[in-house]
Design an enzyme around this catalytic site. Structure first.
Site, PDB file in Angstrom:
ATOM      1  N   ARG A   1       4.805 -32.008  -8.567  1.00 51.04           N
ATOM      2  CA  ARG A   1       5.228 -32.060  -9.975  1.00 51.04           C
ATOM      3  C   ARG A   1       6.668 -31.585 -10.145  1.00 51.04           C
ATOM      4  NH1 ARG A   1       1.141 -29.536 -14.218  1.00 51.04           N
ATOM      5  NH2 ARG A   1       2.849 -30.267 -15.486  1.00 51.04           N
TER       6      ARG A   1
ATOM      7  N   ASP B   1       8.994 -18.427 -14.259  1.00 48.50           N
ATOM      8  CA  ASP B   1       8.780 -19.518 -13.291  1.00 48.50           C
ATOM      9  C   ASP B   1       9.194 -19.129 -11.886  1.00 48.50           C
ATOM     10  OD1 ASP B   1       9.552 -22.318 -15.489  1.00 48.50           O
ATOM     11  OD2 ASP B   1       7.826 -20.999 -15.287  1.00 48.50           O
TER      12      ASP B   1
ATOM     13  N   LYS C   1      13.964 -30.220 -13.973  1.00 54.85           N
ATOM     14  CA  LYS C   1      12.780 -30.876 -14.544  1.00 54.85           C
ATOM     15  C   LYS C   1      12.634 -30.493 -16.015  1.00 54.85           C
ATOM     16  CE  LYS C   1       8.619 -28.922 -13.776  1.00 54.85           C
ATOM     17  NZ  LYS C   1       7.897 -28.598 -15.017  1.00 54.85           N
ATOM     18  N   ASN C   2      12.807 -29.195 -16.301  1.00 53.08           N
ATOM     19  CA  ASN C   2      12.522 -28.706 -17.654  1.00 53.08           C
ATOM     20  C   ASN C   2      13.646 -28.960 -18.647  1.00 53.08           C
ATOM     21  OD1 ASN C   2      10.067 -27.984 -16.681  1.00 53.08           O
ATOM     22  ND2 ASN C   2      10.505 -25.799 -16.553  1.00 53.08           N
TER      23      ASN C   2
ATOM     24  N   ARG D   1      -1.832 -21.729 -23.448  1.00 57.21           N
ATOM     25  CA  ARG D   1      -0.647 -22.512 -23.804  1.00 57.21           C
ATOM     26  C   ARG D   1      -0.832 -23.330 -25.089  1.00 57.21           C
ATOM     27  NH1 ARG D   1       2.138 -24.717 -18.576  1.00 57.21           N
ATOM     28  NH2 ARG D   1       3.934 -24.579 -19.933  1.00 57.21           N
TER      29      ARG D   1
ATOM     30  N   CYS E   1      -3.704 -24.529 -18.831  1.00 58.37           N
ATOM     31  CA  CYS E   1      -3.610 -24.766 -17.389  1.00 58.37           C
ATOM     32  C   CYS E   1      -3.856 -23.425 -16.691  1.00 58.37           C
ATOM     33  CB  CYS E   1      -2.249 -25.344 -17.024  1.00 58.37           C
ATOM     34  SG  CYS E   1      -0.939 -24.198 -17.384  1.00 58.37           S
TER      35      CYS E   1
HETATM   36  C1  EPZ Z   1       8.416 -24.006 -20.737  1.00 54.07           C
HETATM   37  O1  EPZ Z   1       7.051 -24.111 -21.106  1.00 54.07           O
HETATM   38  C2  EPZ Z   1       8.490 -24.508 -19.309  1.00 54.07           C
HETATM   39  N1  EPZ Z   1       8.051 -25.901 -19.262  1.00 54.07           N
HETATM   40  C3  EPZ Z   1       7.605 -23.644 -18.416  1.00 54.07           C
HETATM   41  O2  EPZ Z   1       7.798 -24.099 -17.078  1.00 54.07           O
HETATM   42  C4  EPZ Z   1       8.091 -22.194 -18.508  1.00 54.07           C
HETATM   43  O3  EPZ Z   1       7.225 -21.381 -17.750  1.00 54.07           O
HETATM   44  C5  EPZ Z   1       8.067 -21.737 -19.981  1.00 54.07           C
HETATM   45  O4  EPZ Z   1       8.868 -22.644 -20.776  1.00 54.07           O
HETATM   46  C6  EPZ Z   1       8.621 -20.332 -20.155  1.00 54.07           C
HETATM   47  O5  EPZ Z   1       9.918 -20.268 -19.677  1.00 54.07           O
HETATM   48  C7  EPZ Z   1       8.901 -26.875 -19.678  1.00 54.07           C
HETATM   49  O6  EPZ Z   1      10.014 -26.609 -20.117  1.00 54.07           O
HETATM   50  C8  EPZ Z   1       8.413 -28.288 -19.566  1.00 54.07           C
HETATM   51  P1  EPZ Z   1       6.837 -21.414 -24.062  1.00 54.07           P
HETATM   52  P2  EPZ Z   1       6.613 -23.891 -22.653  1.00 54.07           P
HETATM   53  O7  EPZ Z   1       6.525 -22.223 -25.244  1.00 54.07           O
HETATM   54  O8  EPZ Z   1       7.640 -24.469 -23.549  1.00 54.07           O
HETATM   55  C9  EPZ Z   1       3.140 -18.991 -25.771  1.00 54.07           C
HETATM   56  C10 EPZ Z   1       7.169 -24.857 -14.968  1.00 54.07           C
HETATM   57  O9  EPZ Z   1       6.722 -24.205 -14.034  1.00 54.07           O
HETATM   58  N2  EPZ Z   1       3.162 -19.984 -26.843  1.00 54.07           N
HETATM   59  O10 EPZ Z   1       8.169 -20.739 -23.946  1.00 54.07           O
HETATM   60  O11 EPZ Z   1       5.224 -24.345 -22.770  1.00 54.07           O
HETATM   61  C11 EPZ Z   1       2.736 -19.614 -24.432  1.00 54.07           C
HETATM   62  O12 EPZ Z   1       1.327 -19.663 -24.319  1.00 54.07           O
HETATM   63  C12 EPZ Z   1       6.656 -24.629 -16.384  1.00 54.07           C
HETATM   64  O13 EPZ Z   1       8.099 -25.706 -14.863  1.00 54.07           O
HETATM   65  C13 EPZ Z   1       2.295 -19.829 -27.918  1.00 54.07           C
HETATM   66  O14 EPZ Z   1       1.505 -18.888 -27.978  1.00 54.07           O
HETATM   67  O15 EPZ Z   1       6.662 -22.303 -22.735  1.00 54.07           O
HETATM   68  C14 EPZ Z   1       3.366 -18.674 -23.429  1.00 54.07           C
HETATM   69  O16 EPZ Z   1       2.531 -17.557 -23.248  1.00 54.07           O
HETATM   70  C15 EPZ Z   1       5.457 -23.701 -16.373  1.00 54.07           C
HETATM   71  N3  EPZ Z   1       2.323 -20.762 -28.911  1.00 54.07           N
HETATM   72  C16 EPZ Z   1       4.664 -18.254 -24.126  1.00 54.07           C
HETATM   73  O17 EPZ Z   1       4.465 -18.508 -25.536  1.00 54.07           O
HETATM   74  C17 EPZ Z   1       3.187 -21.813 -28.893  1.00 54.07           C
HETATM   75  O18 EPZ Z   1       3.186 -22.616 -29.847  1.00 54.07           O
HETATM   76  C18 EPZ Z   1       5.894 -19.002 -23.655  1.00 54.07           C
HETATM   77  O19 EPZ Z   1       5.643 -20.363 -23.853  1.00 54.07           O
HETATM   78  C19 EPZ Z   1       4.047 -21.952 -27.796  1.00 54.07           C
HETATM   79  C20 EPZ Z   1       4.027 -21.021 -26.784  1.00 54.07           C
END
Ligand code: EPZ
Length: 430
Positions: free
Chosen positions: A408, A316, A33-34, A133, A128
């Site tokens: 999802r 995840d 998915k990701n 996020r 969420c």
């Molecule tokens: C991706 O989300 C995945 N989703 C998430 O999977 C996964 O948990 C996550 O990466 C971490 O591996 C998709 O790929 C669609 P991040 P993403 O940006 O890109 C903070 C699932 O279950 N952050 O790596 O949103 C954020 O709040 C989902 O399939 C900022 O602060 O994750 C988090 O604490 C859930 N500012 C951390 O970084 C930003 O601009 C990691 O987020 C971006 C992120």
């Protein structure tokens, strides 16, 4: 069925599980998915072009992204996991709040739209259950490439007179920020460098897609990615990698029920962190080509871990491995370092007899000898999957509610669990 129908369906449905039986059997992993979501968004980089994607999982999030791209003017079709995206010369750059709020991954259209249209309007994606996020890293990186942003009525209005190459250091190896910036740089001549970039296999899969479109990319999978874009990109035909989180979830279904489960057509190195932890717990894991099998190993030991960006243990998979550790011998210490509040499943676990003590972002799990069924609620996608695992291990009946979270990310989960001998039915609550 559109994404709206799936959501309303999911709110009324219940998963009724009669647990206590070891799962046994073989299943094939879905496409990731990701990986599919950013690859779909990358189609926006084409002008009058076509992107074909194989092994796209049929999931609600995929339908939501299809609806979003359709809204922007892309003609999207999917049949038997093959998706074609036909992108016209002109597309819209305004994303609808209704879709962006439903799925955070909608933010992945930001980079492509700014690069391709010179502007984008993106309502702030909702937080969420697992955290606020924000997308500040995405915005900061695009700003460094020459985009100005204004927050108007809860939406980011981005505009540029033309992106320029930049050297961008990411404060955190954010998956989404890395993907957005890679895509934005794909239409920019000159070299953009991303430092402290995410190394996830899904990022690598996107890089392969951009390369197929004619972008020069190197370093994907390492912490430093260099992108040399081009004004015009070309049609591409790519395939989505196997879903390492879905596959791991089913292997853990075998572990928690003391059964023998094989997942086929995966990339074993993508689940190295899980396999290493399972062996540490005394669980037999066999890797043969692109098949991975877990064997019944009697009472396994508790393990300790910290979730980290890839190649560390994936966040995840934290709820799912915690579920398995609830029945381990001894204590497990699980530290969640990626999201600020990814423990909402713990209160539901306790309703099933688990012993988990939360101390900030650390969960101390004391193994118990059995779990009891209960009515439980999924707070998010992976917590929902973990509750299904708990239900499969509990000795009586468990009812999992709020299934829209599970739809999802897990294609055909009921059929797949039944094929493994799981006693699982879907009923419609009111
Ligand atoms: C991706 O989300 C995945 N989703 C998430 O999977 C996964 O948990 C996550 O990466 C971490 O591996 C998709 O790929 C669609 P991040 P993403 O940006 O890109 C903070 C699932 O279950 N952050 O790596 O949103 C954020 O709040 C989902 O399939 C900022 O602060 O994750 C988090 O604490 C859930 N500012 C951390 O970084 C930003 O601009 C990691 O987020 C971006 C992120």
């Amino acid at each position: 069925m559109s994404s709206v129908d799936l959501v309303s369906e999911g709110k009324k449905e219940r998963l009724v599980i009669r647990g206590g039986e070891p799962l046994k059997g073989v299943l094939t992993a879905q496409g990731a998915k990701n990986a599919a979501l950013p690859i779909m968004a990358s189609a926006l980089l084409l002008r009058g072009g076509r992107l074909t994607i194989e092994r796209v999982p049929d999931l609600q999030d995929i339908h939501t992204m299809m609806d979003l791209l359709d809204h922007l003017g892309v003609k999207v079709e999917m049949k038997d996991h093959r998706m074609t995206l036909d992108v016209p010369e002109e597309i819209s750059w305004e994303t609808p709040a209704s879709l962006v709020r439903k799925m955070r991954a909608s933010s992945l259209v930001l980079g492509p739209l700014v690069a391709r249209c010179g502007r984008a309007v993106l309502p702030l994606p909702g937080g969420c259950a697992i955290g606020s996020r924000p997308i500040d890293f995405h915005v900061k990186g695009l700003a460094k490439m020459g985009t100005s942003f204004e927050l108007v009525q809860g939406a980011f209005h981005g505009r540029t007179s033309g992106l320029k190459p930049a050297r961008i250091y990411l404060d955190f190896p954010s998956v989404g920020a890395t993907e957005n910036l890679m895509m934005a740089a794909s239409l920019v001549e000159g070299e953009t460098i991303l430092e402290n970039a995410a190394r996830e296999p899904e990022v690598v899969n996107l890089a392969e897609t951009l390369r197929a479109m004619g972008v020069e990319i190197e370093g994907e999978g390492s912490g430093t990615i260099k992108i040399r874009g081009a004004k015009e990109l070309k049609d591409a035909h790519v395939s989505v990698i196997p879903d390492r989180i879905e596959a791991s979830t089913y292997l853990l279904a075998g572990v928690i029920t003391g059964g023998k489960v094989t997942v086929r057509q995966i990339v074993p190195e993508h689940i190295e962190a899980l396999c290493s932890k399972l062996e540490e717990a005394g669980i037999s894991v066999e890797i043969k080509g692109d098949d991975v099998t877990v064997y019944p190993s009697g009472r396994y030991r508790g393990v300790s871990l910290k979730t980290l960006p890839y190649p560390g243990f994936p966040t995840d998979l934290q709820p799912q491995i915690m579920a398995a550790m609830c029945l381990a011998e001894g204590t497990s210490v699980i530290h969640e370092s990626v999201f600020e509040s990814r423990f909402l499943h713990v209160s539901e676990f306790k309703r099933m007899g688990a012993q988990v003590d939360l101390q900030g972002n650390t969960a101390i799990v004391t193994g118990v000898s059995k779990l009891v069924g209960a009515e439980v609620h999924a707070s998010d996608l992976r917590a929902g999957a973990a509750l299904v695992l708990m239900g499969l291990a509990a000795e009586d009946e468990t009812v999992v509610c709020d299934l829209e979270h599970i739809w999802r990310g897990y294609e055909g989960i009921v059929e797949k669990l039944r094929a493994l001998g799981g006693k699982v039915i879907v009923t419609r609550g009111e």
